[in-house]
Enzyme design. Structure first.
Site, PDB file in Angstrom:
ATOM      1  N   GLY A 145     -49.708  84.940  36.212  1.00 50.35           N
ATOM      2  CA  GLY A 145     -50.105  85.818  37.325  1.00 50.35           C
ATOM      3  C   GLY A 145     -51.397  85.344  37.966  1.00 50.35           C
ATOM      4  N   ARG A 194     -52.744  80.557  22.243  1.00 51.41           N
ATOM      5  CA  ARG A 194     -53.808  81.227  23.000  1.00 51.41           C
ATOM      6  C   ARG A 194     -55.110  81.276  22.202  1.00 51.41           C
ATOM      7  NH1 ARG A 194     -50.245  85.789  25.999  1.00 51.41           N
ATOM      8  NH2 ARG A 194     -49.856  84.542  27.848  1.00 51.41           N
ATOM      9  N   GLY A 214     -46.450  80.646  33.006  1.00 48.87           N
ATOM     10  CA  GLY A 214     -45.144  81.310  33.002  1.00 48.87           C
ATOM     11  C   GLY A 214     -44.002  80.353  32.725  1.00 48.87           C
ATOM     12  N   LYS A 220     -37.333  85.130  43.125  1.00 48.25           N
ATOM     13  CA  LYS A 220     -37.403  85.821  44.417  1.00 48.25           C
ATOM     14  C   LYS A 220     -38.446  85.233  45.342  1.00 48.25           C
ATOM     15  CE  LYS A 220     -36.452  90.518  44.255  1.00 48.25           C
ATOM     16  NZ  LYS A 220     -37.040  91.840  44.021  1.00 48.25           N
TER      17      LYS A 220
HETATM   18  P1  AMP Z   1     -39.884  83.899  38.691  1.00 44.77           P
HETATM   19  O1  AMP Z   1     -40.380  84.914  37.710  1.00 44.77           O
HETATM   20  O2  AMP Z   1     -39.767  84.383  40.075  1.00 44.77           O
HETATM   21  O3  AMP Z   1     -40.607  82.567  38.566  1.00 44.77           O
HETATM   22  O4  AMP Z   1     -38.378  83.601  38.276  1.00 44.77           O
HETATM   23  C1  AMP Z   1     -38.005  83.022  37.077  1.00 44.77           C
HETATM   24  C2  AMP Z   1     -36.576  83.338  36.835  1.00 44.77           C
HETATM   25  O5  AMP Z   1     -35.809  82.881  37.920  1.00 44.77           O
HETATM   26  C3  AMP Z   1     -36.021  82.667  35.610  1.00 44.77           C
HETATM   27  O6  AMP Z   1     -35.713  83.652  34.640  1.00 44.77           O
HETATM   28  C4  AMP Z   1     -34.767  81.984  36.114  1.00 44.77           C
HETATM   29  O7  AMP Z   1     -33.644  82.172  35.276  1.00 44.77           O
HETATM   30  C5  AMP Z   1     -34.517  82.658  37.441  1.00 44.77           C
HETATM   31  N1  AMP Z   1     -33.752  81.806  38.362  1.00 44.77           N
HETATM   32  C6  AMP Z   1     -34.029  80.562  38.747  1.00 44.77           C
HETATM   33  N2  AMP Z   1     -33.073  80.076  39.537  1.00 44.77           N
HETATM   34  C7  AMP Z   1     -32.148  81.050  39.671  1.00 44.77           C
HETATM   35  C8  AMP Z   1     -30.906  81.150  40.355  1.00 44.77           C
HETATM   36  N3  AMP Z   1     -30.437  80.135  41.071  1.00 44.77           N
HETATM   37  N4  AMP Z   1     -30.224  82.307  40.260  1.00 44.77           N
HETATM   38  C9  AMP Z   1     -30.702  83.320  39.525  1.00 44.77           C
HETATM   39  N5  AMP Z   1     -31.862  83.298  38.866  1.00 44.77           N
HETATM   40  C10 AMP Z   1     -32.584  82.175  38.916  1.00 44.77           C
END
Ligand code: AMP
Length: 395
Positions: free
Chosen positions: A375, A37, A352, A199
């Protein structure tokens, strides 16, 4: 509307307050474990120094509770910055808007750098307090924003201060906007968007906005199972965003109406448990057995997604395809990273997890752009106005 950039200012002999993102990771002995950074802010800093400006840097580090806390001091960053700028006198202020900062800012010479202490040692920073912003601004004649990671926050040093000084974007923000806004406003086609992560609920706005713009949307990661559920499929113990099943169904219908090719995984790596050593196998996505959970996209999906990504002229990717923290379930994410690297089009990686995955695969240099703000890039992709960008002067 295009924003002023640092090149639009005459900065010679001027005091320029630059908001940078020096929120670096530190170990227990307060050693910086990754200085990318700091390196990312160097082009703007060096430009200002070469032009003979007096550079006053401010940043946050971690989440101190609005008061001095040695754990979150920027002192180690000042030392590292001095190493990265061996020709430059780098001075550190013990406070932000106090007597030390003001005296050092007043005494600053052309071509010198002053780094202020952590702005979040004042709770007024996150409150976007007007007096605090005015005090910060009073030390300088111009303001440059180069902390992309915090432009989605209306804080005193990212937004408030721009009310009191002519305000322009630094090179890092200019680059982020060129890539991200460029892709959204005038993408070269075919434009393929890839969404993953845990999610669907967190990314509905982004998916909706991308469906307005892209030709193909590839969905993987934990969010895919909510779409399967919406189609009436069995998903075993896979991640489910219960509150958003109807919404997932609506998004599928909307994609059809818009003529966007929306692809979900055709096969899935399922595991007995959420564990790095869990027993696992690959099954078609419409045959996930009870007692198993999907933790990655399967091999057929990796090939299918790769075939969509390679001919794309623009690719935007946000979110891992599986639980990439566990090597056994990282193959889907790695395959997408590799496909993006092999794609000759413009490839943009959201900040991220996808950015970390690309770096872990050693493919950073093969991407057109890796965003420095998770973000902030998501909010831009969602079509939101970012306060720290809106506050800058228009061209
Ligand atoms: P996000 O912050 O929404 O981008 O989510 C990232 C996280 O989603 C990572 O820590 C991944 O381990 C998790 N992730 C991705 N695919 C899956 C899955 N099939 N089941 C559970 N967690 C998941």
């Amino acid at each position: 509307m295009a924003k002023l950039t640092v090149k639009d200012f005459d900065v010679t002999s001027k005091r320029v307050l630059v908001r940078v993102d020096f929120n670096v990771p530190l170990d227990d002995e307060l050693n910086i474990t990754d200085d990318k950074r700091i390196a990312a802010a160097l082009p703007t800093i060096k430009y200002l120094l070469n032009a003979g400006a007096k550079v006053i840097l401010c940043s946050h580090l971690g989440r101190p509770k609005g008061a001095f806390d040695p754990k979150y001091s920027l002192a180690p960053v000042a030392r590292r910055l001095a190493e990265l700028l061996p020709e430059t006198n780098v001075i550190f202020a013990e406070d932000v808007i106090g007597a030390d900062a003001k005296a050092k800012a007043a005494a600053l010479k052309d071509g010198e750098v002053l780094l202020l202490e952590n702005v979040r040692f004042h709770k007024e920073e996150t409150d976007n307090d007007e007096n605090f912003a005015r005090e910060l601004a009073s030390m300088a004649e111009l303001y440059v924003s180069d902390a992309f990671g915090t432009v989605h926050r209306a804080h005193a040093s990212t937004e408030g201060v721009a009310k009191f000084l002519p305000a322009a974007a630094g090179f890092l923000i200019e680059k982020e906007l060129n890539f991200l806004m460029g892709a959204l406003e005038e993408p070269a086609r075919p434009f393929v968007a890839i969404m993953g992560g845990a999610k669907v609920g967190d990314k509905i706005g982004v998916i909706k906005n991308l469906l307005e713009k892209c030709d193909t949307l590839l969905i993987g990661g934990g969010m895919a199972y909510t779409f399967f559920k919406a189609q009436g499929l069995n998903i075993g113990d896979s991640l489910l965003d219960k509150d958003n099943i109807d919404l997932a169904a609506e998004l599928l219908t909307y994609a059809k109406e818009k003529g966007v090719k929306l692809l979900l995984p055709v096969d899935t790596v399922v595991a007995r448990a959420f564990d790095k050593d869990a027993e696992h196998m690959t099954v078609p996505s419409n045959a996930i057995p009870d007692g198993w959970q999907g933790l990655d996209i399967g091999e057929k999906t990796r090939e299918l997604f790769r075939a969509e990504i390679l001919p794309a002229a623009t690719v935007i990717w946000n979110g891992p395809m599986g639980v990439f923290e566990f090597p056994a379930f990282a193959k889907g994410t790695e395959a997408v990273a590799r496909a993006c690297a092999d794609c000759p089009g413009v490839t943009i990686i959201g900040g991220g997890d996808s950015a970390s995955a690309v770096k872990e695969c050693g493919l950073d240099d093969d991407m057109s752009h890796i965003s420095t703000g998770g973000g902030a890039s998501l909010e831009l992709l969602e079509g939101k106005v970012l306060p720290g960008i809106a506050a800058l002067n228009d061209k």
